[in-house]
Scaffold this active site. Structure first.
Site, mmCIF file in Angstrom:
data_model
loop_
_atom_site.group_PDB
_atom_site.id
_atom_site.type_symbol
_atom_site.label_atom_id
_atom_site.label_comp_id
_atom_site.label_asym_id
_atom_site.label_seq_id
_atom_site.Cartn_x
_atom_site.Cartn_y
_atom_site.Cartn_z
ATOM 1 N N CYS A 17 -58.418 27.445 37.941
ATOM 2 C CA CYS A 17 -58.649 26.601 36.757
ATOM 3 C C CYS A 17 -59.598 25.432 37.017
ATOM 4 O O CYS A 17 -60.225 24.922 36.095
ATOM 5 C CB CYS A 17 -57.322 26.088 36.216
ATOM 6 S SG CYS A 17 -56.284 27.431 35.616
ATOM 7 N N HIS A 37 -59.440 20.430 31.454
ATOM 8 C CA HIS A 37 -59.145 21.859 31.498
ATOM 9 C C HIS A 37 -58.124 22.155 30.396
ATOM 10 O O HIS A 37 -57.107 21.478 30.270
ATOM 11 C CB HIS A 37 -58.591 22.230 32.873
ATOM 12 C CG HIS A 37 -57.852 23.527 32.879
ATOM 13 N ND1 HIS A 37 -58.418 24.677 32.383
ATOM 14 C CD2 HIS A 37 -56.597 23.851 33.274
ATOM 15 C CE1 HIS A 37 -57.530 25.659 32.490
ATOM 16 N NE2 HIS A 37 -56.422 25.187 33.024
ATOM 17 N N ASN A 42 -56.219 29.479 27.194
ATOM 18 C CA ASN A 42 -56.585 28.872 28.467
ATOM 19 C C ASN A 42 -57.382 29.917 29.254
ATOM 20 O O ASN A 42 -56.812 30.838 29.814
ATOM 21 C CB ASN A 42 -55.288 28.451 29.190
ATOM 22 C CG ASN A 42 -55.490 28.065 30.643
ATOM 23 O OD1 ASN A 42 -56.551 28.294 31.224
ATOM 24 N ND2 ASN A 42 -54.471 27.493 31.243
#
Lengths: 76, 387
Positions: free
Chosen positions: B122, B282, B313
């Site tokens: 991520c 993020h 995501n």
């Protein structure tokens, strides 16, 4: 913060439909799931600058137990 | 905390692609006992809504390839001028060689252009920028293509409600260039490796013996545990063989470590949250984005999460996706972009994107070379036989 104010905030944090009192057993609530626990952790940090950890939440049963974690931040 | 500063690295362009297939959580009521109220509650609390998912034959490199193609075309980049290709990936096409070599070939880059992968999750976009900036600042490379791609949804069973509603797939391409004129960028990277097991697919590599193909025992073990379901303490039933995500521990880490990283970074930069027009975090989920943003001292309005609601995501592609969704009129001279995730790692950056070309989020067009699994096996069978 007053207890009544906290209860109302908690209803919002947990996205509850019915109102609760301090004796409410959280384990009886369908909404007391991992999302709610994360929301409570974030709320305590933001509102009281209190860092709750996972173990604290494992030992929680009632709303009163939750209030105790806020220490002197919640009174009356 | 490790801070670094660069003075000659320009981020010239960013492009983003997402698969066309969209899953809307309101179409998945079957997993919530048919209760729309439960879905409404999740939408409000964590922002679960829409996410884009790739088909099973699409790999992260295919998404990255398409994003690179778009960027090269839209910015009229001379391919011969690219002297490094860096691909950030956590699910490579093959374990070796680096998937960047495959992309290098498919994109038709020069023999003078080096190619390598970086394994990050991520935090991968900011982490990749940081590595590439060092290559450029040193003077060794003038024009570098940084590619990111991930297909987390492909590995997650739809019934896994711990992970499935969170993740979407995506690819991005970023062009970084040497700039004679001074252009500053800053990074703060923090490694929290004690959290290695918090987000990990435990059966995906050599530790489990996945590459010991001579041993039938490995295949037997896989077929034995592949269908095993286990109940997490949260009550969610998940596949043992899948990726592990200890959501509540990760949340605990995130809301403490990430705001602290950002606050320390701002102090190092001698800036405050009021100097930053938008905090690009993020897109982990709405709850994490808002909690981190507020705790880091930002007004909640300055911490957008709409890329999460609309695309899911997409791990390392979530910040480029968010940038592609932002209002074009926002002043992008001081963009604070912060990635965090598996490692664990927190990677914050202050970037000057004032003159950066940023594409809109485009639908993925599958490269013609993508094969189905059966076609792939057949291709290799014939190749190895020399046919």
């Amino acid at each position: 913060m007053k207890k009544a104010e906290f209860l109302s905030a908690l209803e919002d944090v947990l996205q509850l439909e019915d109102s609760i009192d301090e004796n409410q057993n959280l384990l009886d609530l369908e909404e007391w799931d991992s999302l709610s626990k994360m929301a409570v952790m974030a709320y305590y940090k933001k509102t009281f600058s209190v860092e709750i950890n996972l173990n604290d939440l494992k030992n929680i049963q009632t709303v009163n137990d939750l209030i105790k974690l806020a220490g002197s931040n919640i009174d009356g | 905390m490790s801070f670094s500063k660069f003075e000659h690295v320009k981020i010239s362009g960013i492009s983003v692609v997402v698969p066309e297939d969209e899953i809307n959580i309101y179409d998945e009521a079957e997993y919530y006992g048919g209760s729309i109220k439960k879905i409404d509650r999740m939408r409000k609390m964590v922002g679960f809504w829409k996410r884009r998912v790739a088909d099973k034959n699409t790999t992260p490199s295919d998404l990255a390839y398409n994003a690179a193609q778009n960027l090269i075309k839209e910015m009229h980049i001379d391919k011969k001028s690219i002297d490094a290709l860096v691909f950030v990936v956590q699910q490579p096409d093959v374990i070796s060689p680096a998937t960047a070599y495959f992309l290098h070939d498919k994109l038709g880059l020069s023999k003078d252009c080096i190619a390598t992968d970086i394994n990050q999750g991520c935090a991968g976009w900011v982490f990749g920028l940081h590595m590439v900036s060092q290559m450029i600042e040193s003077g060794a490379y003038k024009k570098v293509l940084l590619l990111n791609g991930d297909t987390p949804s492909v590995n997650i069973d739809k019934s896994d409600r711990n992970s499935a509603p969170i993740f979407g797939d995506g690819g991005s391409a970023t062009l970084l260039e040497y700039s004679e004129d001074k252009i500053e960028s800053f990074y703060s990277i923090e490694t929290v490796s004690s959290g290695f097991e918090a987000i990990v697919p435990p059966f995906s590599g050599a530790r489990f013996g996945l590459y010991s193909i001579q041993e039938d025992e490995v295949f037997e073990k896989i077929s034995e545990i592949r269908k095993e379901k286990v109940i997490m303490p949260t009550g969610n039933e998940v596949a043992l063989f899948g990726g592990y995500l200890d959501g509540i521990s990760v949340f605990d880490f995130t809301i403490k470590a990430v705001p602290k990283n950002i606050k320390d970074f701002l102090e190092y930069l001698n800036l405050t949250s009021t100097d930053i027009p938008v905090l690009c975090l993020h897109q982990a989920n709405k709850q994490i984005v808002q909690s981190v943003g507020v705790e880091a001292g930002f007004d909640v309005e300055k911490v957008p999460y709409h890329a999460f609601e609309n695309y899911g995501n997409s791990t390392m592609c979530s910040i480029p996706t968010l940038l592609a969704c932002l209002d074009k009129n926002i002043d992008k001279e001081k963009m604070l972009c912060c990635g965090f995730g598996n490692g664990l790692v927190v990677a914050s950056s202050l970037l000057n994107l004032k003159d950066t070309y940023i594409s809109k989020v485009e639908n993925f067009v599958k490269p013609t070379y993508v094969k189905t699994r059966d076609e792939y096996v057949d291709y290799w069978r014939k190749k190895i036989k020399g046919e």
